[in-house]
Design an enzyme around this catalytic site. Structure first.
Site, mmCIF file in Angstrom:
data_model
loop_
_atom_site.group_PDB
_atom_site.id
_atom_site.type_symbol
_atom_site.label_atom_id
_atom_site.label_comp_id
_atom_site.label_asym_id
_atom_site.label_seq_id
_atom_site.Cartn_x
_atom_site.Cartn_y
_atom_site.Cartn_z
ATOM 1 N N ARG A 247 22.597 73.048 -69.001
ATOM 2 C CA ARG A 247 23.104 71.351 -69.594
ATOM 3 C C ARG A 247 24.581 71.065 -68.256
ATOM 4 O O ARG A 247 25.251 71.052 -68.646
ATOM 5 C CB ARG A 247 23.966 71.521 -70.887
ATOM 6 C CG ARG A 247 22.773 71.576 -72.118
ATOM 7 C CD ARG A 247 22.226 70.619 -71.654
ATOM 8 N NE ARG A 247 20.749 70.369 -72.751
ATOM 9 C CZ ARG A 247 18.967 70.043 -72.704
ATOM 10 N NH1 ARG A 247 19.304 70.540 -71.322
ATOM 11 N NH2 ARG A 247 19.128 70.100 -73.637
ATOM 12 N N GLU A 276 21.277 61.586 -66.775
ATOM 13 C CA GLU A 276 20.640 61.734 -65.844
ATOM 14 C C GLU A 276 19.028 60.404 -66.284
ATOM 15 O O GLU A 276 19.126 59.590 -67.278
ATOM 16 C CB GLU A 276 19.921 62.718 -65.526
ATOM 17 C CG GLU A 276 20.253 64.377 -65.473
ATOM 18 C CD GLU A 276 19.765 65.404 -65.839
ATOM 19 O OE1 GLU A 276 20.101 66.121 -65.833
ATOM 20 O OE2 GLU A 276 18.433 65.516 -66.644
ATOM 21 N N HIS A 295 16.317 67.963 -62.834
ATOM 22 C CA HIS A 295 16.011 68.505 -63.679
ATOM 23 C C HIS A 295 15.163 68.890 -63.776
ATOM 24 O O HIS A 295 14.009 68.645 -65.095
ATOM 25 C CB HIS A 295 16.316 67.606 -64.846
ATOM 26 C CG HIS A 295 16.583 68.760 -66.262
ATOM 27 N ND1 HIS A 295 17.907 67.820 -67.333
ATOM 28 C CD2 HIS A 295 16.568 69.490 -66.948
ATOM 29 C CE1 HIS A 295 17.805 68.495 -68.344
ATOM 30 N NE2 HIS A 295 16.776 69.504 -68.267
#
Length: 335
Positions: A247, A276, A295
């Site tokens: 995270r 993001e 990600h």
């Protein structure tokens, strides 16, 4: 259990499906008797308006707030398409009898492999040498040479499934592997598993101060948010590398940029950021000493299907058996 053949049918609502194809999940839900809607939004007001009668909420990246939960009186489950669940108000869900589920283990291999890929790319300074692979800069060298992997120590913070899979993959490369996990029980079985993997379990302080390469594998909680701050980074060995595929908010990225600028760290390898997509002026963008991916650690041909399937299956299992497959809470009403 619920009679899914009743009229009206229970409603399942997808919020945002930006980078996934929900077709498999929709088919599974419809075959089980649900009415399915796809809203295509992360906006709280739009989700509330489109899902007030929902029994099932299936978010992509949308934050699920207390306001949303309280605006959906028939809601029984928030079925997530991720391992992390920090973007759901878990307390509110539990209070209102709403299950929250995730997709544990669906991408263990992918995330661990991606962490190793980023780790090696950072240690071997691939960003710098990829840029210098042209006739004008062929003999350029980075400010410091890369380490020999067999003479370095790998530290793992978080010895769950992904952390241990990374150890299994990386152990042959490193001289030593040490780990820390405050949540993992200390049982004979766990000790035997860690011994077989070749990792020595120790304190957070020792992992932080001894690891030349440090990889984070923790959930985001109030206790772990920004745990990697300026003081944490200052206690790491000079010239070390930080890896994060968990995270983004585990790290204070401004403090990380300062540690990279000063040479305290030689590199960082990141798949996650706090926001993001990041703002154009994010301190981790455009740096030769940062290997950054968007990600994507979880992603593969297999997980592209499994994440969607498991998300929907949790809802189906709840309605057919009384409890979902992979809950992260136990609602008050069902305790």
């Amino acid at each position: 259990m619920t009679d899914l053949t009743s009229d009206p049918r229970p409603v399942a609502v997808y919020t945002d499906v930006d980078d996934t194809d929900p077709a498999i999940g929709i088919a599974l839900l419809e075959a089980a008797g649900f009415e399915v809607r796809v809203l295509g939004t992360r906006d709280t007001a739009e989700i509330i308006a489109g899902a007030q009668d929902a029994s099932v909420l299936l978010p992509g990246y949308a934050t699920v707030t207390r306001e949303m939960i309280e605006a959906m009186p028939q809601l029984r489950i928030v079925a997530l398409m991720s391992m992390g669940f920090d973007y759901v108000d878990l307390e509110a869900a539990t209070e209102h009898g709403v299950w929250v589920t995730n997709v544990p283990g669906a991408a263990t291999e992918e995330v661990a492999t991606h962490a190793l890929t980023l780790l090696l790319a950072s240690c071997r300074q691939l960003a710098f040498y990829r840029a210098s692979a042209n006739p004008a800069h062929w003999n350029d060298r980075a400010a410091t040479p890369p380490p020999r992997m067999s003479e370095t120590t790998l530290g793992i913070i978080g010895l769950g499934k992904i952390g241990r899979e990374l150890i299994r993959l990386a152990r042959p490369l490193f001289g030593d592997v040490i780990g820390y996990d405050p949540m993992l029980p200390d049982t004979p079985e766990i000790r035997a598993d860690l011994d077989a993997l070749g990792v020595r379990r120790t304190s957070l302080e020792e992992v932080r101060s001894s690891a030349n390469v440090l990889s984070l594998h923790l959930p985001l909680t109030p206790e772990t948010e920004h745990m990697v701050d300026a003081a944490f980074l200052a206690a790491m060995p000079a010239g070390s590398v930080l890896v994060n595929v968990s995270r983004g908010a585990l790290i204070d990225h401004h403090a990380l940029a300062a540690a990279l600028d000063s040479g305290q760290l030689s590199g960082a390898a990141l798949d996650v950021l706090e926001a993001e997509p990041p703002a154009a002026d994010h301190p981790m963008l455009g740096r030769d000493d940062v290997v950054l991916t968007p990600h994507i650690a979880y992603f593969s041909a297999r997980t592209e299907i499994e994440y969607v399937r498991i998300q929907a299956q949790n809802a189906v299992t709840l309605f057919t058996s009384g409890a979902p497959d992979s809950p992260v809470n136990r609602p008050v009403a069902t305790a």
